[in-house]
Design a protein around this motif. Sequence first.
Motif, PDB file in Angstrom:
ATOM      1  N   GLU A 193       0.833  -1.195   0.000  1.00 19.16           N
ATOM      2  CA  GLU A 193       0.000   0.000   0.000  1.00 19.16           C
ATOM      3  C   GLU A 193       0.875   1.255   0.000  1.00 19.16           C
ATOM      4  O   GLU A 193       1.855   1.345   0.727  1.00 19.16           O
ATOM      5  CB  GLU A 193      -0.891  -0.010   1.246  1.00 19.16           C
ATOM      6  CG  GLU A 193      -1.803   1.169   1.342  1.00 19.16           C
ATOM      7  CD  GLU A 193      -2.604   1.175   2.626  1.00 19.16           C
ATOM      8  OE1 GLU A 193      -3.171   2.219   2.931  1.00 19.16           O
ATOM      9  OE2 GLU A 193      -2.655   0.147   3.321  1.00 19.16           O
ATOM     10  N   GLN A 194       0.513   2.217  -0.849  1.00 15.41           N
ATOM     11  CA  GLN A 194       1.259   3.465  -0.879  1.00 15.41           C
ATOM     12  C   GLN A 194       0.862   4.329   0.306  1.00 15.41           C
ATOM     13  O   GLN A 194      -0.256   4.258   0.800  1.00 15.41           O
ATOM     14  CB  GLN A 194       1.006   4.217  -2.178  1.00 15.41           C
ATOM     15  CG  GLN A 194       1.987   5.344  -2.369  1.00 15.41           C
ATOM     16  CD  GLN A 194       1.955   5.926  -3.760  1.00 15.41           C
ATOM     17  OE1 GLN A 194       1.004   5.746  -4.503  1.00 15.41           O
ATOM     18  NE2 GLN A 194       3.003   6.637  -4.108  1.00 15.41           N
ATOM     19  N   GLY A 195       1.811   5.152   0.759  1.00 12.52           N
ATOM     20  CA  GLY A 195       1.552   6.019   1.901  1.00 12.52           C
ATOM     21  C   GLY A 195       1.960   5.390   3.215  1.00 12.52           C
ATOM     22  O   GLY A 195       1.568   5.847   4.277  1.00 12.52           O
ATOM     23  N   THR A 196       2.786   4.321   3.128  1.00 13.49           N
ATOM     24  CA  THR A 196       3.327   3.680   4.328  1.00 13.49           C
ATOM     25  C   THR A 196       4.807   4.035   4.436  1.00 13.49           C
ATOM     26  O   THR A 196       5.409   4.532   3.475  1.00 13.49           O
ATOM     27  CB  THR A 196       3.196   2.143   4.245  1.00 13.49           C
ATOM     28  OG1 THR A 196       3.965   1.684   3.132  1.00 13.49           O
ATOM     29  CG2 THR A 196       1.742   1.721   4.089  1.00 13.49           C
ATOM     30  N   LYS A 197       5.400   3.748   5.577  1.00  9.56           N
ATOM     31  CA  LYS A 197       6.831   4.020   5.748  1.00  9.56           C
ATOM     32  C   LYS A 197       7.649   3.249   4.711  1.00  9.56           C
ATOM     33  O   LYS A 197       8.635   3.753   4.192  1.00  9.56           O
ATOM     34  CB  LYS A 197       7.263   3.638   7.169  1.00  9.56           C
ATOM     35  CG  LYS A 197       8.676   4.057   7.493  1.00  9.56           C
ATOM     36  CD  LYS A 197       9.001   3.849   8.953  1.00  9.56           C
ATOM     37  CE  LYS A 197      10.376   4.412   9.257  1.00  9.56           C
ATOM     38  NZ  LYS A 197      10.693   4.357  10.679  1.00  9.56           N
ATOM     39  N   GLU A 198       7.212   2.034   4.386  1.00  6.22           N
ATOM     40  CA  GLU A 198       7.924   1.208   3.417  1.00  6.22           C
ATOM     41  C   GLU A 198       7.699   1.677   1.985  1.00  6.22           C
ATOM     42  O   GLU A 198       8.512   1.412   1.105  1.00  6.22           O
ATOM     43  CB  GLU A 198       7.476  -0.254   3.531  1.00  6.22           C
ATOM     44  CG  GLU A 198       7.774  -0.912   4.864  1.00  6.22           C
ATOM     45  CD  GLU A 198       6.834  -0.471   5.995  1.00  6.22           C
ATOM     46  OE1 GLU A 198       5.669  -0.076   5.712  1.00  6.22           O
ATOM     47  OE2 GLU A 198       7.276  -0.491   7.162  1.00  6.22           O
ATOM     48  N   TYR A 233      10.072  15.453  -1.877  1.00  2.03           N
ATOM     49  CA  TYR A 233       9.925  15.059  -0.477  1.00  2.03           C
ATOM     50  C   TYR A 233       9.026  13.832  -0.419  1.00  2.03           C
ATOM     51  O   TYR A 233       8.456  13.426  -1.430  1.00  2.03           O
ATOM     52  CB  TYR A 233       9.374  16.211   0.375  1.00  2.03           C
ATOM     53  CG  TYR A 233       7.987  16.673  -0.003  1.00  2.03           C
ATOM     54  CD1 TYR A 233       6.878  16.273   0.728  1.00  2.03           C
ATOM     55  CD2 TYR A 233       7.774  17.509  -1.093  1.00  2.03           C
ATOM     56  CE1 TYR A 233       5.604  16.688   0.394  1.00  2.03           C
ATOM     57  CE2 TYR A 233       6.510  17.934  -1.435  1.00  2.03           C
ATOM     58  CZ  TYR A 233       5.425  17.518  -0.691  1.00  2.03           C
ATOM     59  OH  TYR A 233       4.171  17.938  -1.028  1.00  2.03           O
ATOM     60  N   GLU A 234       8.940  13.225   0.758  1.00  2.00           N
ATOM     61  CA  GLU A 234       8.115  12.034   0.944  1.00  2.00           C
ATOM     62  C   GLU A 234       7.160  12.237   2.109  1.00  2.00           C
ATOM     63  O   GLU A 234       7.471  12.958   3.054  1.00  2.00           O
ATOM     64  CB  GLU A 234       8.997  10.812   1.250  1.00  2.00           C
ATOM     65  CG  GLU A 234       9.911  10.432   0.124  1.00  2.00           C
ATOM     66  CD  GLU A 234      10.747   9.201   0.453  1.00  2.00           C
ATOM     67  OE1 GLU A 234      11.368   8.690  -0.477  1.00  2.00           O
ATOM     68  OE2 GLU A 234      10.799   8.758   1.617  1.00  2.00           O
ATOM     69  N   MET A 235       6.022  11.566   2.019  1.00  2.00           N
ATOM     70  CA  MET A 235       5.049  11.573   3.118  1.00  2.00           C
ATOM     71  C   MET A 235       4.509  10.162   3.304  1.00  2.00           C
ATOM     72  O   MET A 235       4.406   9.408   2.333  1.00  2.00           O
ATOM     73  CB  MET A 235       3.876  12.505   2.832  1.00  2.00           C
ATOM     74  CG  MET A 235       4.211  13.968   2.883  1.00  2.00           C
ATOM     75  SD  MET A 235       2.745  14.986   2.640  1.00  2.00           S
ATOM     76  CE  MET A 235       2.570  15.662   4.269  1.00  2.00           C
ATOM     77  N   TYR A 236       4.176   9.842   4.537  1.00  2.00           N
ATOM     78  CA  TYR A 236       3.498   8.582   4.818  1.00  2.00           C
ATOM     79  C   TYR A 236       2.693   8.704   6.108  1.00  2.00           C
ATOM     80  O   TYR A 236       2.936   9.580   6.934  1.00  2.00           O
ATOM     81  CB  TYR A 236       4.479   7.402   4.890  1.00  2.00           C
ATOM     82  CG  TYR A 236       5.498   7.477   5.998  1.00  2.00           C
ATOM     83  CD1 TYR A 236       5.231   6.936   7.257  1.00  2.00           C
ATOM     84  CD2 TYR A 236       6.735   8.068   5.785  1.00  2.00           C
ATOM     85  CE1 TYR A 236       6.169   6.991   8.271  1.00  2.00           C
ATOM     86  CE2 TYR A 236       7.681   8.132   6.798  1.00  2.00           C
ATOM     87  CZ  TYR A 236       7.390   7.588   8.031  1.00  2.00           C
ATOM     88  OH  TYR A 236       8.322   7.652   9.038  1.00  2.00           O
ATOM     89  N   LYS A 237       1.727   7.808   6.220  1.00  2.00           N
ATOM     90  CA  LYS A 237       0.871   7.764   7.398  1.00  2.00           C
ATOM     91  C   LYS A 237       1.564   6.951   8.481  1.00  2.00           C
ATOM     92  O   LYS A 237       2.148   5.899   8.207  1.00  2.00           O
ATOM     93  CB  LYS A 237      -0.468   7.119   7.031  1.00  2.00           C
ATOM     94  CG  LYS A 237      -1.450   7.048   8.163  1.00  2.00           C
ATOM     95  CD  LYS A 237      -2.739   6.400   7.675  1.00  2.00           C
ATOM     96  CE  LYS A 237      -3.764   6.264   8.767  1.00  2.00           C
ATOM     97  NZ  LYS A 237      -4.990   5.618   8.283  1.00  2.00           N
ATOM     98  N   SER A 238       1.496   7.449   9.711  1.00  2.00           N
ATOM     99  CA  SER A 238       2.088   6.742  10.835  1.00  2.00           C
ATOM    100  C   SER A 238       1.214   6.998  12.059  1.00  2.00           C
ATOM    101  O   SER A 238       0.120   7.538  11.951  1.00  2.00           O
ATOM    102  CB  SER A 238       3.519   7.240  11.076  1.00  2.00           C
ATOM    103  OG  SER A 238       4.169   6.438  12.038  1.00  2.00           O
TER     104      SER A 238
END
Length: 137
Positions: A4-9, A23-28
């Motif tokens: 899934e996109q939007g994860t740390k991985e 830049y990068e973004m993800y849900k945590s």
Amino acid sequence: MTIEQGTKENPWKLQTPPQSSEYEMYKSEKDGKEILVCTVGKTVLHYDYRCIADLHEMLKQHGDWIDLGSTDEQKPAKEGTVEAWGRSLENPVGGWYGLKKGLRGRFGMYLPPLLEVLGLAEVEHNPKNNRMRARVS
């Protein structure tokens, strides 16, 4: 199996509205709260995750283009901009969506491209003075 996109991985890989920086973004999660982690070079910013839905709703209600007005936390935001809304006592969280003191600004720089990638908004990509609006489906 796809990650899934939007994860740390597998973070969202984004560009600032002028398309001058990546830049990068993800849900945590932090302290039991859903957050967005935004990594710009070596700088890590945190935003309340609900800002995605809240900003989209504000754009729908606004109904037209709105200036992004991105600026650092230490500088005042221009009234009537996405940046001003992201720190306003009038928004749904009653203040800053940015969660790291000293790094709470730049809401109008880093959130609009995410909403664009998620199909929720249109964002201009001029060298400066960009605007956004809700995507009309």
